[in-house]
Design an enzyme around this catalytic site. Structure first.
Site, PDB file in Angstrom:
ATOM      1  N   HIS A  65       1.411  -8.701  11.914  1.00  0.00           N
ATOM      2  CA  HIS A  65       2.006  -8.712  13.435  1.00  0.00           C
ATOM      3  C   HIS A  65       3.557  -8.757  13.322  1.00  0.00           C
ATOM      4  O   HIS A  65       3.981  -9.075  12.252  1.00  0.00           O
ATOM      5  CB  HIS A  65       1.526  -9.955  14.129  1.00  0.00           C
ATOM      6  N   GLU A 113       5.581 -10.587  14.829  1.00  0.00           N
ATOM      7  CA  GLU A 113       6.178 -12.059  14.457  1.00  0.00           C
ATOM      8  C   GLU A 113       5.917 -12.650  13.129  1.00  0.00           C
ATOM      9  O   GLU A 113       6.995 -13.160  12.685  1.00  0.00           O
ATOM     10  CB  GLU A 113       5.235 -13.243  15.386  1.00  0.00           C
ATOM     11  N   CYS A 122      -0.329 -14.795  19.311  1.00  0.00           N
ATOM     12  CA  CYS A 122      -1.841 -15.068  19.188  1.00  0.00           C
ATOM     13  C   CYS A 122      -2.140 -16.382  18.472  1.00  0.00           C
ATOM     14  O   CYS A 122      -1.029 -17.013  18.103  1.00  0.00           O
ATOM     15  CB  CYS A 122      -2.498 -13.828  18.393  1.00  0.00           C
ATOM     16  N   CYS A 159      -0.316 -16.159  15.037  1.00  0.00           N
ATOM     17  CA  CYS A 159       1.345 -16.106  15.140  1.00  0.00           C
ATOM     18  C   CYS A 159       1.760 -17.647  15.587  1.00  0.00           C
ATOM     19  O   CYS A 159       2.733 -18.074  15.266  1.00  0.00           O
ATOM     20  CB  CYS A 159       1.821 -15.118  15.913  1.00  0.00           C
TER      21      CYS A 159
END
Length: 152
Positions: A51, A53, A81, A84
């Site tokens: 992801h 992040e 999410c 993260c």
């Protein structure tokens, strides 16, 4: 000020879109400058951990030379999410700024408030809705185009 750094995160999201990834981007700022960047790479890498992040947090840790990112701010185009948000807590990032809410997977405000969970030893201040229309527009147009492509 938040808008300028979020614009950098939007640039990262555009990079993801250009390679067929869901357009999510992130930057980490320390002492008024961007020290790390990331954009979604799940499809490209076939790795669920890539992801925006997570990539930015890994880069920032390398730049800072520590897993503690206590003097940093994370800017991300979509509400983080659970994975993260967990990484944000574990890396001690004190401030998170995000653009668009994620009603199906966001764990900052939408589904739960992991960054403000009193049972954790770290909490992060949150600023939401920065360049929200731009951030949500990127996602809306991406998925609209994806649906068109699948219909053909």
């Amino acid at each position: 000020m938040h808008e300028a750094f979020m614009a950098s995160a939007v640039e990262e999201a555009e990079k993801a879109r250009e390679i067929g990834e869901v357009p999510i981007g992130a930057v980490i700022v320390r002492d008024g400058r961007v020290i790390a960047r990331g954009h979604n790479l799940r499809e490209t890498s076939q790795n669920p951990l890539t992801h925006a992040e997570m990539i930015a947090i890994e880069q920032a840790s390398a730049v800072v030379g520590s897993w503690r990112l206590e003097a940093c701010t994370l800017y991300v185009t979509l509400e983080p999410c659970a994975m993260c948000s967990g990484a944000i807590v574990m890396s001690r990032i004190p401030h998170v700024v995000y653009g668009a809410r994620d009603p199906k997977g966001g764990t900052v405000d939408s589904l739960m408030r992991l960054l403000d969970e009193p049972r954790f030893n770290h909490r992060a201040e949150v600023t939401s809705g920065v360049l929200e229309d731009t951030c949500s527009g990127l996602l809306t147009s991406f998925f609209k185009n994806l649906r068109k492509k699948h219909k053909k």
